[in-house]
Design a protein around this motif. Structure first.
Motif, PDB file in Angstrom:
ATOM      1  N   UNK A 199       0.818  -1.212   0.000  1.00  0.00           N
ATOM      2  CA  UNK A 199       0.000   0.000   0.000  1.00  0.00           C
ATOM      3  C   UNK A 199       0.855   1.267   0.000  1.00  0.00           C
ATOM      4  N   UNK A 200       1.875   1.310   0.844  1.00  0.00           N
ATOM      5  CA  UNK A 200       2.696   2.510   0.926  1.00  0.00           C
ATOM      6  C   UNK A 200       3.527   2.711  -0.338  1.00  0.00           C
ATOM      7  N   UNK A 201       4.082   1.644  -0.883  1.00  0.00           N
ATOM      8  CA  UNK A 201       4.899   1.776  -2.088  1.00  0.00           C
ATOM      9  C   UNK A 201       4.056   2.217  -3.281  1.00  0.00           C
ATOM     10  N   UNK A 202       2.862   1.648  -3.406  1.00  0.00           N
ATOM     11  CA  UNK A 202       1.993   2.029  -4.520  1.00  0.00           C
ATOM     12  C   UNK A 202       1.529   3.470  -4.388  1.00  0.00           C
ATOM     13  N   UNK A 203       1.151   3.882  -3.195  1.00  0.00           N
ATOM     14  CA  UNK A 203       0.722   5.264  -2.985  1.00  0.00           C
ATOM     15  C   UNK A 203       1.862   6.244  -3.262  1.00  0.00           C
ATOM     16  N   UNK A 204       3.067   5.899  -2.837  1.00  0.00           N
ATOM     17  CA  UNK A 204       4.217   6.768  -3.074  1.00  0.00           C
ATOM     18  C   UNK A 204       4.523   6.881  -4.565  1.00  0.00           C
ATOM     19  N   UNK A 205       4.332   5.784  -5.289  1.00  0.00           N
ATOM     20  CA  UNK A 205       4.600   5.827  -6.731  1.00  0.00           C
ATOM     21  C   UNK A 205       3.596   6.732  -7.449  1.00  0.00           C
ATOM     22  N   UNK A 206       2.318   6.622  -7.101  1.00  0.00           N
ATOM     23  CA  UNK A 206       1.318   7.458  -7.756  1.00  0.00           C
ATOM     24  C   UNK A 206       1.493   8.938  -7.394  1.00  0.00           C
ATOM     25  N   UNK A 207       2.059   9.217  -6.232  1.00  0.00           N
ATOM     26  CA  UNK A 207       2.238  10.605  -5.801  1.00  0.00           C
ATOM     27  C   UNK A 207       3.498  11.235  -6.392  1.00  0.00           C
ATOM     28  N   UNK A 208       4.608  10.472  -6.416  1.00  0.00           N
ATOM     29  CA  UNK A 208       5.892  11.047  -6.824  1.00  0.00           C
ATOM     30  C   UNK A 208       6.485  10.402  -8.072  1.00  0.00           C
TER      31      UNK A 208
ATOM     32  N   UNK B  71       7.853   7.578  -8.590  1.00  0.00           N
ATOM     33  CA  UNK B  71       9.037   6.769  -8.379  1.00  0.00           C
ATOM     34  C   UNK B  71       8.768   5.822  -7.217  1.00  0.00           C
ATOM     35  N   UNK B  72       9.528   4.741  -7.189  1.00  0.00           N
ATOM     36  CA  UNK B  72       9.306   3.709  -6.191  1.00  0.00           C
ATOM     37  C   UNK B  72      10.150   3.975  -4.944  1.00  0.00           C
TER      38      UNK B  72
END
Length: 356
Positions: free
Chosen positions: A48-57, A59-60
């Motif tokens: 969840x955190x990695x996917x949310x961070x990718x959609x926001x910035x 990058x993984x």
């Protein structure tokens, strides 16, 4: 010094994987089930955190960042949490490579309720009779701990209690050099799967000898050298697979006539699960016997190179193939889909290579 003409062998670490069933004990199985749920929570939070961070910035999150965020948060050993993060990073890298040719490949997204328990060397103590799995129990709940971590100048030491789960050691090898293991749920029981390093067989004294192998459905494996050949039948494996498919189809047809959750529906569901477990055990035993015969034949013949044809993906496009302009019937498509050539290749040495 080593001269230019002198041959130098490169050291290769060879690992073999084995497993043994953990004997049933109600309290032990309950603790392992709790650890599985906690491991699933780690996986779900990382995804969840990695996917949310990718959609926001766009990058993984790196593996180091994921491990830093998940530190001192779960009732598992820190090395176990790091191992789950390593598995996620490896899974994500595999999907990234697959998406170069297949855009339908998806990054991890599915929510899990149970997850295997990965164990590193620091998270377990191995003795002759027992294996002690380390874990911790924090005084704060997850929500309280994350709330406290967000406060500025919070330097309070997280209270934790060290505890462990002890399982009997039924391995046939010495596990002193075991650096990684996993506890998985398989066929209605917990299994301890581990990897141990084995001494590499010195092939430098052998002359170069090549053997060719071919995988088939009726003949599971055919291996041939210059003067000898070995043919192993696969009719038993095909018979078990066909019987399982027909029996499952018959039970599914009967279940469709019942109300879901009724007494008769549960009986059919129990029969399906039991049939799957029985057939999987039978197929695994036959696959092991087949690959064992191959390895024994190669050792007797002193083969240094074994080459097997790649038949993966042969079952794809059989319903309608525009290039070959032909269509396989449903019987042939079922035979190709039930063909366990991937398991045979996974359990056998694809290429025994003399390193120079």
């Amino acid at each position: 010094m080593i001269s230019v003409g002198q041959r130098k062998r490169r050291q290769i670490n060879l690992f073999v994987t084995h497993s043994f069933q953990i004997p049933y004990d109600s309290s032990l199985y309950e603790e392992l089930r709790t650890m599985q749920r906690e491991a699933a929570s780690v996986w779900n939070d990382i995804v969840r955190e990695s996917t949310s961070y990718y959609f926001a910035y766009k990058k993984w999150l790196s593996k180091t960042e994921i491990q830093a965020i998940r530190k001192q948060t779960y009732n598992l050993h820190s090395q176990t949490v790091q191992a789950i993060a390593d598995k996620y990073a490896a899974n994500r890298e595999t999907i990234r490579q697959l998406r170069k040719t297949d855009q339908k490949a998806k990054y991890p997204w599915r929510r899990k309720y149970y997850y295997c328990i990965p164990l590193k060397k620091a998270s377990m103590d191995i003795s002759t009779n027992t294996i002690t799995i380390k874990k911790v129990d924090y005084g704060f709940s997850l929500s309280d701990l994350l709330t406290k971590k967000k406060k500025k100048n919070w330097n309070e030491k997280v209270p934790k209690h060290h505890c462990s789960v002890v399982i009997p050691n039924r391995s046939e090898e010495h596990l002193d050099a075991c650096n990684y293991a996993e506890i998985v749920w398989r066929n209605g029981a917990y299994w301890f799967c581990y990897a141990v390093q084995v001494p590499e067989q010195d092939l430098s004294a052998y002359e170069k000898k090549v053997a060719g192998g071919d995988l088939g459905e009726i003949h599971a494996v055919t291996v041939a050298t210059e003067d000898r050949a070995l043919v192993l039948s696969g009719r038993a494996m095909r018979s078990i697979s066909q019987f399982r498919t027909k029996a499952l189809a018959d039970l599914s047809k009967k279940m469709s006539r019942c109300k879901k959750g009724s007494r008769r529906w549960k009986k059919y569901q129990y029969a399906r699960n039991r049939l799957r477990q029985t057939s999987n055990n039978q197929l695994e035993a036959l696959e092991h016997k087949t690959t064992k015969e191959i390895v024994a034949f190669l050792e007797v013949e002193k083969v240094t190179h074994l080459v097997i044809g790649n038949v993966s993906g042969i079952e794809k496009g059989t319903k309608k193939n525009e290039q070959k302009k032909r269509k396989q019937n449903k019987v042939r498509r079922q035979q190709l889909s039930l063909w366990n050539q991937g398991k045979i290749k996974q359990n056998s040495p694809i290429k025994r290579k003399l390193e120079a």
